[in-house]
Design a protein around this motif. Structure first.
Motif, PDB file in Angstrom:
ATOM      1  N   UNK A  31       0.480   4.699  -4.169  1.00 57.08           N
ATOM      2  CA  UNK A  31      -0.396   5.267  -4.611  1.00 57.08           C
ATOM      3  C   UNK A  31      -0.833   6.344  -3.515  1.00 57.08           C
ATOM      4  N   UNK A  32      -1.142   7.742  -3.973  1.00 59.93           N
ATOM      5  CA  UNK A  32      -1.229   9.016  -3.125  1.00 59.93           C
ATOM      6  C   UNK A  32      -2.555   8.367  -2.135  1.00 59.93           C
ATOM      7  N   UNK A  33      -2.596   8.882  -0.860  1.00 66.99           N
ATOM      8  CA  UNK A  33      -3.713   8.662  -0.149  1.00 66.99           C
ATOM      9  C   UNK A  33      -4.289   9.905   0.170  1.00 66.99           C
ATOM     10  N   UNK A  34      -5.623  10.330  -0.318  1.00 64.19           N
ATOM     11  CA  UNK A  34      -6.423  11.426   0.147  1.00 64.19           C
ATOM     12  C   UNK A  34      -6.460  11.648   1.337  1.00 64.19           C
ATOM     13  N   UNK A  35      -6.414  12.765   1.888  1.00 61.93           N
ATOM     14  CA  UNK A  35      -6.690  13.382   3.164  1.00 61.93           C
ATOM     15  C   UNK A  35      -7.931  12.768   4.279  1.00 61.93           C
ATOM     16  N   UNK A  36      -8.973  12.834   3.195  1.00 62.13           N
ATOM     17  CA  UNK A  36      -9.993  12.506   4.048  1.00 62.13           C
ATOM     18  C   UNK A  36     -10.519  11.396   4.121  1.00 62.13           C
ATOM     19  N   UNK A  37      -9.499  10.238   3.608  1.00 58.49           N
ATOM     20  CA  UNK A  37     -10.182   8.731   3.385  1.00 58.49           C
ATOM     21  C   UNK A  37      -8.983   8.014   4.416  1.00 58.49           C
ATOM     22  N   UNK A  38     -10.015   7.180   5.224  1.00 60.21           N
ATOM     23  CA  UNK A  38      -9.107   6.526   6.127  1.00 60.21           C
ATOM     24  C   UNK A  38      -8.249   5.541   5.751  1.00 60.21           C
ATOM     25  N   UNK A  39      -6.934   5.323   6.049  1.00 64.46           N
ATOM     26  CA  UNK A  39      -5.901   4.198   5.398  1.00 64.46           C
ATOM     27  C   UNK A  39      -5.425   3.513   6.423  1.00 64.46           C
ATOM     28  N   UNK A  40      -5.665   2.131   5.889  1.00 65.25           N
ATOM     29  CA  UNK A  40      -4.743   1.155   7.037  1.00 65.25           C
ATOM     30  C   UNK A  40      -3.704   0.752   6.328  1.00 65.25           C
ATOM     31  N   UNK A  41      -2.589   0.914   6.973  1.00 70.18           N
ATOM     32  CA  UNK A  41      -1.333   0.627   6.198  1.00 70.18           C
ATOM     33  C   UNK A  41      -0.687  -0.641   6.772  1.00 70.18           C
ATOM     34  N   UNK A  42      -0.650  -1.615   5.686  1.00 72.37           N
ATOM     35  CA  UNK A  42      -0.411  -2.899   5.946  1.00 72.37           C
ATOM     36  C   UNK A  42       1.058  -3.354   5.807  1.00 72.37           C
ATOM     37  N   UNK A  43       1.786  -2.318   4.904  1.00 72.91           N
ATOM     38  CA  UNK A  43       3.122  -2.305   4.370  1.00 72.91           C
ATOM     39  C   UNK A  43       4.109  -2.344   5.665  1.00 72.91           C
ATOM     40  N   UNK A  44       5.120  -3.390   5.627  1.00 71.94           N
ATOM     41  CA  UNK A  44       5.915  -3.331   6.731  1.00 71.94           C
ATOM     42  C   UNK A  44       7.561  -3.417   6.009  1.00 71.94           C
ATOM     43  N   UNK A  45       7.530  -3.616   4.722  1.00 70.82           N
ATOM     44  CA  UNK A  45       8.824  -3.481   4.012  1.00 70.82           C
ATOM     45  C   UNK A  45       8.453  -3.666   2.567  1.00 70.82           C
ATOM     46  N   UNK A  46       9.255  -2.978   1.560  1.00 71.28           N
ATOM     47  CA  UNK A  46       8.940  -3.299   0.287  1.00 71.28           C
ATOM     48  C   UNK A  46       8.552  -4.593  -0.114  1.00 71.28           C
ATOM     49  N   UNK A  47       7.447  -4.578  -0.943  1.00 72.53           N
ATOM     50  CA  UNK A  47       6.935  -5.919  -1.667  1.00 72.53           C
ATOM     51  C   UNK A  47       6.097  -6.779  -0.319  1.00 72.53           C
ATOM     52  N   UNK A  48       6.118  -6.280   0.927  1.00 72.73           N
ATOM     53  CA  UNK A  48       5.456  -7.113   1.976  1.00 72.73           C
ATOM     54  C   UNK A  48       4.439  -6.306   2.474  1.00 72.73           C
ATOM     55  N   UNK A  49       3.201  -6.792   2.653  1.00 69.83           N
ATOM     56  CA  UNK A  49       2.788  -7.779   1.808  1.00 69.83           C
ATOM     57  C   UNK A  49       2.161  -7.611   0.429  1.00 69.83           C
ATOM     58  N   UNK A  50       2.295  -8.473  -0.428  1.00 68.18           N
ATOM     59  CA  UNK A  50       2.034  -8.370  -1.732  1.00 68.18           C
ATOM     60  C   UNK A  50       0.705  -7.891  -1.953  1.00 68.18           C
ATOM     61  N   UNK A  51       0.459  -7.214  -3.039  1.00 69.01           N
ATOM     62  CA  UNK A  51      -0.917  -6.822  -3.400  1.00 69.01           C
ATOM     63  C   UNK A  51      -2.009  -8.011  -3.480  1.00 69.01           C
ATOM     64  N   UNK A  52      -1.687  -8.991  -4.427  1.00 68.91           N
ATOM     65  CA  UNK A  52      -2.116 -10.150  -4.343  1.00 68.91           C
ATOM     66  C   UNK A  52      -2.831 -11.037  -3.477  1.00 68.91           C
ATOM     67  N   UNK A  53      -1.725 -10.959  -2.454  1.00 67.83           N
ATOM     68  CA  UNK A  53      -2.238 -11.777  -1.106  1.00 67.83           C
ATOM     69  C   UNK A  53      -3.430 -11.012  -0.451  1.00 67.83           C
ATOM     70  N   UNK A  54      -3.457  -9.611  -0.151  1.00 66.49           N
ATOM     71  CA  UNK A  54      -4.428  -8.771   0.159  1.00 66.49           C
ATOM     72  C   UNK A  54      -5.551  -8.746  -0.353  1.00 66.49           C
TER      73      UNK A  54
END
Length: 129
Positions: A31-54
């Motif tokens: 998903x594109x992240x808008x420039x003005x919205x803070x983003x906490x990036x939890x991704x550490x590899x493809x598929x992890x962590x899964x959407x449903x876990x978060x």
């Protein structure tokens, strides 16, 4: 040291600032992240962590009164679509293009490592009383 709830200090700090009707996004890794919205990036590899876990962890920690999801999830990612319909209250559906536009007005985006299509949700905060 906290012993319950969200341990990630960035997430916990952002969550403590949320009020009624504020919105956050849980997003897949594309998903594109808008420039003005803070983003906490939890991704550490493809598929992890899964959407449903978060999603599960966030729903345990926040009062959520409504959710917005891309209409395309119903036909392009039935598994995530079913999870969302079971777990999120008052779901409304919009086109994926409208969904992306709505993310520009949210307070926070949590990026997961999810790689399945349309695994995104906007959660609207409720109140505890």
């Amino acid at each position: 040291m906290k012993k319950h709830g969200i341990l990630n200090r960035e997430l916990a700090g952002h969550f403590a600032k949320l009020g009624h009707t504020d919105q956050i996004v849980i997003a897949d890794c594309g998903l594109p992240i808008p420039n003005n919205v803070p983003c906490i990036d939890l991704a550490y590899r493809l598929g992890e962590p899964p959407f449903t876990t978060i999603l599960d962890v966030v729903l345990e920690d926040l009062v959520v009164e409504a959710a917005i999801v891309a209409e395309e999830v119903k036909t392009n990612n039935e598994q995530v679509g079913n999870e969302l319909s079971m777990k999120c209250p008052n779901i409304s559906y919009v086109s994926h293009e409208e969904f992306k536009a709505l993310t520009k007005n949210t307070r926070l985006i949590i990026r997961t490592g999810e790689t399945t299509p349309y695994a995104n949700v906007i959660l609207q905060c409720g109140v505890i009383f």
